[in-house]
Enzyme design. Structure first.
Site, PDB file in Angstrom:
ATOM      1  N   ARG A 126       1.197  -1.691   0.146  1.00 32.28           N
ATOM      2  CA  ARG A 126      -0.409  -0.308   0.139  1.00 32.28           C
ATOM      3  C   ARG A 126       1.061   1.178   0.168  1.00 32.28           C
ATOM      4  NH1 ARG A 126      -2.560   0.520   4.589  1.00 32.28           N
ATOM      5  NH2 ARG A 126      -1.934   1.926   5.391  1.00 32.28           N
ATOM      6  N   GLU A 145       4.914   7.394   2.203  1.00 30.62           N
ATOM      7  CA  GLU A 145       5.472   5.510   2.484  1.00 30.62           C
ATOM      8  C   GLU A 145       5.209   4.781   1.431  1.00 30.62           C
ATOM      9  OE1 GLU A 145       5.711   3.911   6.391  1.00 30.62           O
ATOM     10  OE2 GLU A 145       3.722   3.765   6.202  1.00 30.62           O
ATOM     11  N   ASN A 147       4.210   0.643   1.930  1.00 33.71           N
ATOM     12  CA  ASN A 147       4.123  -0.071   3.114  1.00 33.71           C
ATOM     13  C   ASN A 147       4.118  -1.468   2.256  1.00 33.71           C
ATOM     14  OD1 ASN A 147       3.071   1.295   6.099  1.00 33.71           O
ATOM     15  ND2 ASN A 147       1.725   1.854   4.162  1.00 33.71           N
ATOM     16  N   SER A 152      -2.308  -3.201   5.701  1.00 33.57           N
ATOM     17  CA  SER A 152      -3.835  -2.902   6.309  1.00 33.57           C
ATOM     18  C   SER A 152      -5.038  -2.347   5.764  1.00 33.57           C
ATOM     19  CB  SER A 152      -3.679  -3.477   7.856  1.00 33.57           C
ATOM     20  OG  SER A 152      -3.848  -1.705   8.511  1.00 33.57           O
ATOM     21  N   LYS A 307      12.415   2.868   5.520  1.00 31.86           N
ATOM     22  CA  LYS A 307      12.683   4.755   4.680  1.00 31.86           C
ATOM     23  C   LYS A 307      13.707   4.536   4.319  1.00 31.86           C
ATOM     24  CE  LYS A 307       8.070   5.435   7.639  1.00 31.86           C
ATOM     25  NZ  LYS A 307       7.810   4.384   7.954  1.00 31.86           N
ATOM     26  N   LYS A 366      12.243  10.702  10.664  1.00 30.00           N
ATOM     27  CA  LYS A 366      11.962   9.294  10.689  1.00 30.00           C
ATOM     28  C   LYS A 366      12.992   7.927  10.951  1.00 30.00           C
ATOM     29  CE  LYS A 366       8.126   9.959   7.371  1.00 30.00           C
ATOM     30  NZ  LYS A 366       7.830   9.272   6.658  1.00 30.00           N
ATOM     31  N   GLU A 370       8.288   1.210  11.906  1.00 28.72           N
ATOM     32  CA  GLU A 370       6.455   1.315  10.502  1.00 28.72           C
ATOM     33  C   GLU A 370       5.852   1.382  12.351  1.00 28.72           C
ATOM     34  OE1 GLU A 370       6.410   1.095   7.431  1.00 28.72           O
ATOM     35  OE2 GLU A 370       8.143   1.324   7.380  1.00 28.72           O
ATOM     36  N   GLY A 371       4.286   0.935  11.670  1.00 26.92           N
ATOM     37  CA  GLY A 371       3.955   1.122  12.579  1.00 26.92           C
ATOM     38  C   GLY A 371       3.182   2.739  13.095  1.00 26.92           C
ATOM     39  N   ARG A 452      -7.510   7.663   4.989  1.00 24.74           N
ATOM     40  CA  ARG A 452      -7.521   7.656   6.288  1.00 24.74           C
ATOM     41  C   ARG A 452      -7.267   8.823   6.989  1.00 24.74           C
ATOM     42  NH1 ARG A 452      -2.673   4.072   8.002  1.00 24.74           N
ATOM     43  NH2 ARG A 452      -2.167   5.468   6.218  1.00 24.74           N
TER      44      ARG A 452
HETATM   45  P1  ADP Z   1       4.768   4.705   9.932  1.00 27.14           P
HETATM   46  O1  ADP Z   1       5.232   3.754   8.922  1.00 27.14           O
HETATM   47  O2  ADP Z   1       5.034   4.496  10.875  1.00 27.14           O
HETATM   48  O3  ADP Z   1       3.275   4.819   9.511  1.00 27.14           O
HETATM   49  P2  ADP Z   1       4.574   6.695   8.359  1.00 27.14           P
HETATM   50  O4  ADP Z   1       6.012   7.229   7.425  1.00 27.14           O
HETATM   51  O5  ADP Z   1       3.685   6.890   6.940  1.00 27.14           O
HETATM   52  O6  ADP Z   1       5.151   5.815   9.431  1.00 27.14           O
HETATM   53  O7  ADP Z   1       4.476   8.487   9.833  1.00 27.14           O
HETATM   54  C1  ADP Z   1       3.104   8.113  10.346  1.00 27.14           C
HETATM   55  C2  ADP Z   1       1.978   9.220   9.742  1.00 27.14           C
HETATM   56  O8  ADP Z   1       3.049  10.169   9.927  1.00 27.14           O
HETATM   57  C3  ADP Z   1       1.755   9.314   8.574  1.00 27.14           C
HETATM   58  O9  ADP Z   1       0.595   8.605   8.457  1.00 27.14           O
HETATM   59  C4  ADP Z   1       1.529  11.246   8.523  1.00 27.14           C
HETATM   60  O10 ADP Z   1       0.228  10.832   9.080  1.00 27.14           O
HETATM   61  C5  ADP Z   1       2.654  11.462   9.491  1.00 27.14           C
HETATM   62  N1  ADP Z   1       3.524  12.106   8.703  1.00 27.14           N
HETATM   63  C6  ADP Z   1       4.864  11.025   8.056  1.00 27.14           C
HETATM   64  N2  ADP Z   1       5.678  11.368   6.904  1.00 27.14           N
HETATM   65  C7  ADP Z   1       5.564  12.914   7.009  1.00 27.14           C
HETATM   66  C8  ADP Z   1       5.399  13.698   6.231  1.00 27.14           C
HETATM   67  N3  ADP Z   1       6.296  13.775   5.191  1.00 27.14           N
HETATM   68  N4  ADP Z   1       4.724  14.979   6.249  1.00 27.14           N
HETATM   69  C9  ADP Z   1       3.596  15.363   7.185  1.00 27.14           C
HETATM   70  N5  ADP Z   1       3.227  14.271   7.724  1.00 27.14           N
HETATM   71  C10 ADP Z   1       4.083  13.073   7.714  1.00 27.14           C
HETATM   72 MG    MG Z   2       2.634   4.720   7.553  1.00 24.81          MG
END
Ligand code: ADP
Ligand code: MG
Length: 476
Positions: A126, A145, A147, A152, A307, A366, A370-371, A452
């Site tokens: 996803r 990102e 996944n 899910s 990442k 970051k 994940e998660g 979401r």
């Molecule tokens: P994870 O693998 O923990 O899901 P993500 O990269 O998806 O990590 O980041 C988790 C959440 O943080 C995302 O769902 C989003 O709400 C927020 N986020 C992540 N990267 C960004 C970004 N570049 N700008 C704004 N919000 C972000």
């Molecule tokens: Mg995420």
């Protein structure tokens, strides 16, 4: 916003109260369900999974763009997973400081050394995006990102469209209700699993869903399971512990658990350190990886979703390595990249550090996790970077431009929470599914979407983390 739900509806508290009660019934009736936090392993008493009262406006052009690039992302992930040199180079700095990634990488290396025992590859992923709104420009689609393991909500998101249609009709918004798209990622994900099962070629073999100890989100997975049962494919749900206790390989490396041959292992667990509760979990992961069962994902595809890999892909010339003759695919993928910056030791990483310290509000820091709930924002970026900036520890992170979507007002429906209007931000996910056998891509599809939405007070966190809720795009 003109395209969204008008104030006369949003601010009519009597109507909102009535719609909220209707929406809960509709969600439960449609099967938008989750187990209770108090009883995560029982379906005796369940409730609705969190969702928005109204759908969220999304421009048609960016929505189509996200769907259109998905098969290229599938190809990209799959190619990365087969490029051992690239993975080695991309993750070299990360694995010196990040134990979890290092551990996964070690399994990957062992498999390379032994040789893969299965040429069938099943990828279910996803790709997540936010719409970056800069001043008066049209919003642009930016990937958050991808996944490649345990992505899910492909199940529950197939049940939410009817809830929003119903609520919009109740609110007298018939025209909007007709703009809610059908969506069925569960069917597409199951189709790919079934294809891998069929290619494995043993009627009696089962599909294993490798699941967590705590199974609140079981219904999301059940929709995929039932699609497989419909095809007379047996599904069993196992934890790492079960595989450790009852799993073994025969001389042809076929995986057996409790005497049942396993054709496919679909991981809905194993994406974060806490999922491995003991050495036995790691032993079980290794056993499955070495086996002839089709893994979704295999260890290399898991690593392709880190990442750090995402950041390396954004460097000039890297996408071209994977698509030497497809400038169009390169262009489509690159258009979705936000600014991503290395923190490796050296002048480039030093530049990233100074840039982040000078304007932390412009970025997200970051770690390789994940998660949800792991990212670092604002002044905390400075605190962390000041501590690690002189050491290799900084290579455990990447830096990314912060994306700014337009906030939209909505009501977040959560079991046990009071009804209140929130300023919300949304994230669009697109599901991809592919099956490869040797050199032959047997299927490569975009199989649906997920929207979401969370309150803008929270900068991080998904649905499972209790922050985001399920939504639907209202295309305009
Ligand atoms: P994870 O693998 O923990 O899901 P993500 O990269 O998806 O990590 O980041 C988790 C959440 O943080 C995302 O769902 C989003 O709400 C927020 N986020 C992540 N990267 C960004 C970004 N570049 N700008 C704004 N919000 C972000
Ligand atoms: Mg995420």
């Amino acid at each position: 916003m003109a395209q969204g739900i008008p104030d006369e509806v949003l601010m009519n508290s009597a109507l909102i109260k009535e719609l909220a009660e209707e929406a809960k019934d509709s969600a439960v009736t449609q099967g938008v369900l989750m187990r209770l936090q108090e009883t995560p392993n029982s379906s005796e008493v369940v409730s609705f999974a969190p969702f928005t009262l109204f759908p969220t406006p999304v421009p048609k052009a960016v929505f189509s763009q996200a769907l259109a690039v998905q098969t290229h992302y599938n190809t990209l992930v799959d190619k990365i997973s087969q490029d051992a040199d690239f993975l080695q180079e991309a993750l070299a700095s990360t694995i010196t400081v990040d134990d979890f990634t290092a551990r996964l990488f070690k399994i990957h290396q062992q498999i390379l050394k032994e040789g893969r025992s299965q040429s069938i590859v099943l990828g279910l992923n996803r790709s997540d995006y936010m719409l970056d709104q800069r001043e008066n420009d049209t919003p642009s689609l930016k990937q958050i990102e991808i996944n490649t393991i345990a992505a899910s909500f492909g199940g529950l998101s197939s049940r939410t469209p009817d809830v929003h249609r119903h609520i919009l009709k109740m609110a007298g918004r018939l025209e909007e209700s007709e703009r809610i798209l059908d969506n069925n990622p569960a069917a597409g994900l199951a189709r790919a699993i079934a294809k891998a099962w069929e290619l494995y070629g043993s009627e009696k073999a089962v599909v294993v869903f490798l699941v967590e100890d705590v199974q609140r989100n079981i219904f999301d997975q059940r929709y995929i399971e039932y699609e497989l049962w419909k095809r007379n494919i047996h599904v069993i749900r196992l934890r790492f512990e079960d595989v450790f206790k009852a799993g073994s390989l025969d001389q042809d490396k076929r995986l057996f658990v409790d005497g049942k041959e396993v054709a496919v292992v679909y991981f809905r667990n194993g994406y974060m350190p806490d999922n491995y509760t003991s050495e036995q979990s790691w032993d079980a992961r290794l056993l499955m990886e070495r086996s002839r069962a089709v893994k979704c994902p295999d260890i290399s595809t898991h690593l392709a979703g880190t990442k750090k890999v995402q950041q390396v892909l954004a460097r000039p010339g890297v996408l071209e390595r994977f698509f030497p003759d497809q400038p169009q695919a390169v262009q489509q993928i690159r258009a979705t990249f936000a600014g991503l910056y290395t923190l490796d030791l050296g002048p480039e990483g030093d530049k990233t550090v100074s840039m982040a310290l000078a304007a932390p509000e412009r970025f997200v820091l970051k770690p390789q996790r994940e998660g949800g709930g792991n990212n670092i924002y604002g002044s905390e970026i400075c605190q962390v970077l000041e501590q690690v900036k002189e050491s290799t520890e900084r290579t455990a992170y990447i830096l990314m431009d912060k994306i700014h979507p337009t906030p939209v007002r909505n009501y977040l429906m959560r079991q046990g929470s009071p009804l209140k209007i929130s300023n919300c931000l949304s994230e669009l996910g697109v599901f991809g599914a592919y099956v490869r056998q040797g050199k032959d891509m047997v299927t490569n599809e975009c199989v649906g979407h997920l929207l979401r939405t969370k309150s803008s007070e929270h900068s991080d966190g998904g649905v499972a983390a209790g922050v985001a809720v399920l939504d639907n795009p209202l295309l305009f």
